[in-house]
Motif scaffolding. Structure first.
Motif, short mmCIF file in Angstrom:
data_model
loop_
_atom_site.label_atom_id
_atom_site.label_comp_id
_atom_site.label_asym_id
_atom_site.label_seq_id
_atom_site.Cartn_x
_atom_site.Cartn_y
_atom_site.Cartn_z
N ARG A 49 0.86 -1.26 -0.10
CA ARG A 49 -0.18 -0.13 0.19
C ARG A 49 0.86 1.29 0.20
N TRP A 113 -9.08 -10.73 4.72
CA TRP A 113 -9.95 -10.63 4.20
C TRP A 113 -9.83 -10.35 2.58
N GLY A 117 -13.34 -10.47 -2.94
CA GLY A 117 -14.02 -9.18 -3.46
C GLY A 117 -14.15 -7.91 -2.90
N LEU A 152 -6.67 -6.58 -10.17
CA LEU A 152 -7.50 -5.53 -10.07
C LEU A 152 -7.80 -4.40 -10.82
C1 LIG Z 1 -4.56 -5.34 -3.83
C2 LIG Z 1 -5.70 -5.46 -3.01
C3 LIG Z 1 -6.15 -4.01 -2.62
C4 LIG Z 1 -7.10 -6.52 -3.59
O1 LIG Z 1 -8.17 -6.32 -2.74
P1 LIG Z 1 -8.91 -7.87 -2.74
O2 LIG Z 1 -9.77 -7.52 -2.07
O3 LIG Z 1 -7.70 -8.61 -2.06
O4 LIG Z 1 -9.07 -8.32 -4.18
P2 LIG Z 1 -10.57 -8.92 -4.82
O5 LIG Z 1 -10.73 -10.11 -4.04
O6 LIG Z 1 -11.46 -7.81 -4.52
O7 LIG Z 1 -9.93 -9.47 -6.22
C5 LIG Z 1 -10.85 -8.41 -7.34
C6 LIG Z 1 -9.60 -8.74 -8.64
O8 LIG Z 1 -8.47 -8.53 -8.60
C7 LIG Z 1 -7.56 -9.57 -9.00
N1 LIG Z 1 -6.81 -10.11 -7.76
C8 LIG Z 1 -6.91 -10.20 -6.69
N2 LIG Z 1 -5.88 -10.72 -6.07
C9 LIG Z 1 -4.95 -11.23 -6.95
C10 LIG Z 1 -3.94 -12.04 -6.83
N3 LIG Z 1 -3.46 -12.48 -5.84
N4 LIG Z 1 -3.29 -12.06 -8.26
C11 LIG Z 1 -3.83 -11.66 -9.46
N5 LIG Z 1 -4.97 -11.05 -9.30
C12 LIG Z 1 -5.70 -10.71 -8.33
C13 LIG Z 1 -8.45 -10.41 -9.56
O9 LIG Z 1 -8.80 -9.85 -11.16
C14 LIG Z 1 -9.64 -10.39 -8.88
O10 LIG Z 1 -11.08 -10.82 -9.49
P3 LIG Z 1 -11.29 -12.32 -9.53
O11 LIG Z 1 -11.43 -12.91 -7.98
O12 LIG Z 1 -12.48 -12.39 -10.07
O13 LIG Z 1 -10.35 -13.03 -10.24
C15 LIG Z 1 -5.37 -6.25 -1.71
O14 LIG Z 1 -4.83 -7.44 -1.72
C16 LIG Z 1 -4.46 -5.49 -0.47
O15 LIG Z 1 -5.12 -4.81 0.15
N6 LIG Z 1 -3.20 -5.45 -0.88
C17 LIG Z 1 -2.33 -4.91 -0.05
C18 LIG Z 1 -2.29 -3.34 -0.44
C19 LIG Z 1 -2.10 -3.00 -1.87
O16 LIG Z 1 -1.56 -3.63 -2.50
N7 LIG Z 1 -2.58 -1.82 -2.35
C20 LIG Z 1 -2.61 -1.43 -3.40
C21 LIG Z 1 -1.69 -0.13 -3.87
S1 LIG Z 1 -2.74 1.32 -3.88
#
Ligand SMILES: CC(C)(COP(=O)(O)OP(=O)(O)OC[C@H]1O[C@@H](n2cnc3c(N)ncnc32)[C@H](O)[C@@H]1OP(=O)(O)O)[C@@H](O)C(=O)NCCC(=O)NCCS
Length: 180
Positions: A49, A113, A117, A152
């Motif tokens: 993040r 979590w 989604g 995402l």
């Molecule tokens: C990145 C982050 C925000 C994604 O949120 P999440 O709730 O885990 O993701 P979701 O479950 O909503 O996934 C939505 C889509 O993202 C993509 N996705 C999620 N995790 C993934 C992974 N590990 N690898 C590839 N694609 C991924 C997919 O397209 C997924 O859709 P699908 O489940 O239909 O395939 C979360 O993992 C996070 O907080 N990571 C740490 C902080 C961060 O990286 N922030 C971003 C910097 S601004």
């Protein structure tokens, strides 16, 4: 933030059986749940993040995260009731850029979590709120190794671009159409 704004961004969904998740605006009185949320994040999640994993989490820092300078800024919280207590499990936020036309966003979901989604729902709510406020463009910086966030962003139609001079970062941008 006024009541209309709050109502317009509050939604509910249930990605996991038994857990009703709400999305609402983050407020200054969310200090305690934000503090627990930030201090509960793994180092890896904080680094992804771009929160600087090694930086100590001070009360001033958490207060800054919950003091939202609306309408220049907006932060949406995903919350769930756990053991009778409201618990913060994700935050997506934007801040207007200097030109006032675009905004920069960032997103983080609690480790336990992720992959359910919630990031997608929060990002969709954030882009809808930005659009409703007449913001033309939303962009953010993501580590080029962050497959989850890049996946995402791609899924939601963001354009991915290299950051000139910094291969470690990718800029993701979504053009927002004007609401009717
Ligand atoms: C990145 C982050 C925000 C994604 O949120 P999440 O709730 O885990 O993701 P979701 O479950 O909503 O996934 C939505 C889509 O993202 C993509 N996705 C999620 N995790 C993934 C992974 N590990 N690898 C590839 N694609 C991924 C997919 O397209 C997924 O859709 P699908 O489940 O239909 O395939 C979360 O993992 C996070 O907080 N990571 C740490 C902080 C961060 O990286 N922030 C971003 C910097 S601004």
């Amino acid at each position: 933030m006024n009541a209309t704004m709050r109502a317009s961004v509050t939604t509910g969904f249930q990605p996991v059986i038994g857990h009703a998740i709400s999305i609402r605006a983050l407020r200054a009185d969310d200090f305690d749940i934000e503090y627990r949320f930030i201090t509960g994040l793994s180092l890896e999640t904080r680094n992804s993040r771009l929160l600087g994993g090694a930086r100590p989490v001070t009360p001033e820092y958490v207060a800054r995260l919950t003091r939202i300078d609306f309408p220049r800024e907006l932060a949406l919280a995903a919350v769930v009731m756990l053991g009778g207590e409201e618990t913060l499990i994700g935050v997506a936020r934007y801040a207007l850029e200097a030109d006032g036309a675009g905004c920069e966003f960032a997103l983080v979901i609690a480790d336990a979590w992720q992959g359910r989604g919630i990031g997608r729902r929060l990002t969709e709510s954030l882009t809808a709120a930005a659009q409703a406020h007449g913001i033309a463009r939303m962009s953010g910086y993501v580590l080029s190794t962050n497959a989850a966030m890049l996946g995402l962003a791609r899924k939601l139609g963001f354009r991915l671009q290299r950051v000139p001079g910094d291969a470690t970062l990718t800029q993701v941008t979504l053009e927002l159409t004007r609401p009717n």
